[in-house]
Design a protein around this motif. Structure first.
Motif, PDB file in Angstrom:
ATOM      1  N   ARG A 100       0.866  -1.183   0.000  1.00 17.23           N
ATOM      2  CA  ARG A 100       0.000   0.000   0.000  1.00 17.23           C
ATOM      3  C   ARG A 100       0.902   1.232   0.000  1.00 17.23           C
ATOM      4  O   ARG A 100       2.044   1.148   0.457  1.00 17.23           O
ATOM      5  N   PRO A 101       0.390   2.379  -0.462  1.00 20.72           N
ATOM      6  CA  PRO A 101       1.242   3.589  -0.397  1.00 20.72           C
ATOM      7  C   PRO A 101       1.267   4.155   1.039  1.00 20.72           C
ATOM      8  O   PRO A 101       0.681   5.200   1.322  1.00 20.72           O
ATOM      9  N   PHE A 102       1.922   3.436   1.956  1.00 19.82           N
ATOM     10  CA  PHE A 102       1.963   3.872   3.360  1.00 19.82           C
ATOM     11  C   PHE A 102       2.694   5.216   3.470  1.00 19.82           C
ATOM     12  O   PHE A 102       3.626   5.487   2.704  1.00 19.82           O
ATOM     13  N   GLU A 103       2.248   6.008   4.443  1.00 23.59           N
ATOM     14  CA  GLU A 103       2.855   7.338   4.623  1.00 23.59           C
ATOM     15  C   GLU A 103       3.655   7.441   5.915  1.00 23.59           C
ATOM     16  O   GLU A 103       4.385   8.404   6.123  1.00 23.59           O
ATOM     17  N   LYS A 104       3.461   6.458   6.811  1.00 24.82           N
ATOM     18  CA  LYS A 104       4.125   6.557   8.117  1.00 24.82           C
ATOM     19  C   LYS A 104       4.246   5.173   8.752  1.00 24.82           C
ATOM     20  O   LYS A 104       3.348   4.343   8.596  1.00 24.82           O
ATOM     21  N   VAL A 105       5.350   4.957   9.473  1.00 21.00           N
ATOM     22  CA  VAL A 105       5.539   3.711  10.226  1.00 21.00           C
ATOM     23  C   VAL A 105       5.562   4.062  11.703  1.00 21.00           C
ATOM     24  O   VAL A 105       6.264   4.998  12.109  1.00 21.00           O
ATOM     25  N   ILE A 106       4.784   3.324  12.504  1.00 20.60           N
ATOM     26  CA  ILE A 106       4.875   3.482  13.958  1.00 20.60           C
ATOM     27  C   ILE A 106       5.292   2.133  14.537  1.00 20.60           C
ATOM     28  O   ILE A 106       5.057   1.084  13.919  1.00 20.60           O
ATOM     29  N   GLY A 107       5.950   2.158  15.704  1.00 14.85           N
ATOM     30  CA  GLY A 107       6.448   0.892  16.239  1.00 14.85           C
ATOM     31  C   GLY A 107       6.475   0.870  17.753  1.00 14.85           C
ATOM     32  O   GLY A 107       6.667   1.900  18.413  1.00 14.85           O
ATOM     33  N   TRP A 108       6.244  -0.333  18.282  1.00 12.06           N
ATOM     34  CA  TRP A 108       6.400  -0.596  19.719  1.00 12.06           C
ATOM     35  C   TRP A 108       7.189  -1.885  19.848  1.00 12.06           C
ATOM     36  O   TRP A 108       6.985  -2.822  19.075  1.00 12.06           O
ATOM     37  N   ASN A 109       8.108  -1.926  20.793  1.00  9.13           N
ATOM     38  CA  ASN A 109       8.795  -3.196  21.060  1.00  9.13           C
ATOM     39  C   ASN A 109       9.040  -3.338  22.548  1.00  9.13           C
ATOM     40  O   ASN A 109       9.288  -2.355  23.259  1.00  9.13           O
ATOM     41  N   TYR A 110       8.930  -4.580  23.010  1.00  4.45           N
ATOM     42  CA  TYR A 110       9.163  -4.926  24.420  1.00  4.45           C
ATOM     43  C   TYR A 110      10.552  -4.475  24.853  1.00  4.45           C
ATOM     44  O   TYR A 110      10.761  -4.061  25.974  1.00  4.45           O
ATOM     45  N   HIS A 111      11.508  -4.590  23.928  1.00  4.45           N
ATOM     46  CA  HIS A 111      12.866  -4.086  24.186  1.00  4.45           C
ATOM     47  C   HIS A 111      13.039  -2.838  23.307  1.00  4.45           C
ATOM     48  O   HIS A 111      13.424  -2.950  22.136  1.00  4.45           O
ATOM     49  N   PRO A 112      12.752  -1.640  23.858  1.00  2.00           N
ATOM     50  CA  PRO A 112      12.733  -0.431  23.017  1.00  2.00           C
ATOM     51  C   PRO A 112      14.066  -0.141  22.337  1.00  2.00           C
ATOM     52  O   PRO A 112      14.098   0.483  21.278  1.00  2.00           O
ATOM     53  N   GLU A 113      15.155  -0.621  22.923  1.00  2.83           N
ATOM     54  CA  GLU A 113      16.479  -0.349  22.324  1.00  2.83           C
ATOM     55  C   GLU A 113      16.620  -1.001  20.946  1.00  2.83           C
ATOM     56  O   GLU A 113      17.540  -0.682  20.193  1.00  2.83           O
ATOM     57  N   ALA A 138      12.177   1.919   7.662  1.00  2.30           N
ATOM     58  CA  ALA A 138      11.278   3.020   7.296  1.00  2.30           C
ATOM     59  C   ALA A 138      12.075   4.101   6.562  1.00  2.30           C
ATOM     60  O   ALA A 138      11.639   4.602   5.506  1.00  2.30           O
ATOM     61  N   ALA A 139      13.259   4.421   7.090  1.00  4.04           N
ATOM     62  CA  ALA A 139      14.094   5.469   6.484  1.00  4.04           C
ATOM     63  C   ALA A 139      14.501   5.082   5.059  1.00  4.04           C
ATOM     64  O   ALA A 139      14.471   5.922   4.148  1.00  4.04           O
ATOM     65  N   GLU A 140      14.871   3.791   4.877  1.00  3.18           N
ATOM     66  CA  GLU A 140      15.222   3.308   3.521  1.00  3.18           C
ATOM     67  C   GLU A 140      14.093   3.581   2.534  1.00  3.18           C
ATOM     68  O   GLU A 140      14.323   3.856   1.361  1.00  3.18           O
ATOM     69  N   ALA A 141      12.853   3.456   3.031  1.00  2.00           N
ATOM     70  CA  ALA A 141      11.686   3.659   2.157  1.00  2.00           C
ATOM     71  C   ALA A 141      11.269   5.126   2.120  1.00  2.00           C
ATOM     72  O   ALA A 141      10.250   5.469   1.506  1.00  2.00           O
ATOM     73  N   GLY A 142      12.009   5.991   2.811  1.00  5.65           N
ATOM     74  CA  GLY A 142      11.725   7.430   2.814  1.00  5.65           C
ATOM     75  C   GLY A 142      10.510   7.789   3.660  1.00  5.65           C
ATOM     76  O   GLY A 142       9.855   8.807   3.415  1.00  5.65           O
ATOM     77  N   LEU A 143      10.211   6.949   4.666  1.00  8.04           N
ATOM     78  CA  LEU A 143       9.019   7.204   5.479  1.00  8.04           C
ATOM     79  C   LEU A 143       9.397   7.629   6.895  1.00  8.04           C
ATOM     80  O   LEU A 143      10.385   7.146   7.452  1.00  8.04           O
ATOM     81  N   PRO A 144       8.574   8.501   7.490  1.00 10.36           N
ATOM     82  CA  PRO A 144       8.828   8.869   8.883  1.00 10.36           C
ATOM     83  C   PRO A 144       8.508   7.701   9.817  1.00 10.36           C
ATOM     84  O   PRO A 144       7.634   6.887   9.519  1.00 10.36           O
ATOM     85  N   PHE A 145       9.246   7.646  10.939  1.00 10.57           N
ATOM     86  CA  PHE A 145       9.021   6.591  11.933  1.00 10.57           C
ATOM     87  C   PHE A 145       8.748   7.238  13.284  1.00 10.57           C
ATOM     88  O   PHE A 145       9.402   8.203  13.656  1.00 10.57           O
TER      89      PHE A 145
END
Ligand code: NAD
Length: 321
Positions: A151-164, A173-180
């Motif tokens: 899909r033509p996504f415009e933004k990536v958001i993320g959560w992880n148990y280990h935030p590091e 996301a950056a490779e695809a030119g999208l904000p994270f």
């Protein structure tokens, strides 16, 4: 017999070829043309390894074989090798003769990413703009890279148990030119598509964290006891899977079934949507959920595709066997 070593897979296999192979084999499974054999998985009592076989036969694609391998937890520390190790063996369905031996490590990552992508193609809303990732380990980067093509996504958001670990997916996301943006779990309500790919044994994503109209691909739960999302979310969603028998026993649906929230009849094959025998999503408000448990036929499909590519490029090693 042809050999395609692990080191050659990266240069041969494309995300498109993996997507096509997995979409076709899911369709063949739903049409009754392909079936998986019972999975064998054993703790072998050596090096704490888990070893097993996943196999099947696709009568439509004429692919017969198995993936042998598993998890060797000491590999990285002791030997500098990756802990997951697998090899795919293909056989000529007309004669039973071994026809190919193919490195299965990268293929496993690509076929798993292809499965969630196929689910997004067929079940996510067409106007999906925000994709949410739960998980940021090895497999998460593959899932995200493949999903972004659907899909033509415009933004990536993320959560992880280990935030590091979040920079792993931020990089994709950056490779695809999208904000994270890193979010807390309630922040997932912004997502139109969510992929969960963790090794968790307790749910992180609750039904309250998910907005109506979202498509969720649950890809981490492939063993009894694992769980990534609240069982109530499956009761709320239209549930699809690669294989129903696996979904209800080792997939995310095992918990909703055990709690009496859904029955086996509530879980449909994604292949039926691909074939047009199941309507799939029928409104923009519905929550759809793909329970991707991982089947042997996926491994065979991508291995057969890579053998064809290796032959085309003159890279396959031929041995008299
Ligand atoms: P990994 O070890 O690289 O990453 C593990 C991820 O799980 C990380 O994001 C980690 O932060 C997260 N995690 C660990 N403990 C957690 C907890 N208690 N709660 C929430 N999150 C937690 O592993 P990977 O290679 O990315 O694989 C992830 C999972 O996907 C594994 O469970 C693996 O078995 C599964 N998998 C499924 C398929 C399939 O076909 N469905 C294929 C390959 C891998």
């Amino acid at each position: 017999m042809l050999i395609v070593p692990e080191r050659e897979i990266q240069g041969l296999m494309t995300r498109d070829a993996a997507f096509d192979a997995v979409e076709k084999v899911f369709a063949a499974m739903a049409a009754g043309d392909a079936y998986n054999f019972p999975v064998v998985r054993e703790a072998i009592g050596h090096e704490d390894a888990l070893y097993g076989f996943k196999g099947g036969f696709d009568k439509a694609g004429l692919t017969l074989g198995l993936k042998a391998g598993g998890y060797w937890p000491n590999n990285l520390e002791k030997r500098g090798l990756i802990n997951h190790q697998s090899t795919v063996f293909l056989f000529d369905p007309d004669t039973g003769k071994a026809s190919a031996m193919v490195g299965g490590n990268l293929l496993t990552a690509l076929r798993t990413a292809a499965a969630s992508s196929v689910s997004i193609k067929h079940l996510a809303r067409q106007d999906a703009k925000v994709i949410g990732m739960i998980g940021a380990g090895h497999q998460a980067t593959f899932q995200l890279r493949a999903a972004l093509e659907q899909r033509p996504f415009e933004k990536v958001i993320g959560w992880n148990y280990h935030p590091e670990m979040l920079p792993n997916i931020e990089k994709v996301a950056a490779e695809a030119g999208l904000p994270f943006e890193a979010v807390d779990l309630p922040g997932m309500a912004e997502a139109d598509v969510i992929i969960s790919i963790t090794s968790a044994f307790a749910p992180s994503l609750m039904s309250d964290h998910v907005s109506n109209g979202t498509h969720i691909a649950c890809m981490g739960t492939d063993t009894k006891g694992k769980q990534e999302v609240e069982a109530a979310l499956l009761a709320r969603a239209r549930v699809f899977t690669d294989e129903v028998a696996q979904s209800i026993s080792i997939g995310e649906a095992q918990h909703a079934i055990a709690e009496g929230l859904i029955t086996e009849a509530d879980v449909a094959q994604l292949g039926a949507v691909i074939n047009g025998t199941h309507p799939g999503r029928t409104s923009d408000d519905q929550v759809t959920l793909f329970d991707g448990t991982g089947v042997g036929l996926q491994d065979l499909a991508v291995a057969a595709a890579v053998v064809d590519l290796a032959v085309e490029k003159g890279i396959a090693i031929e041995v008299d066997f």
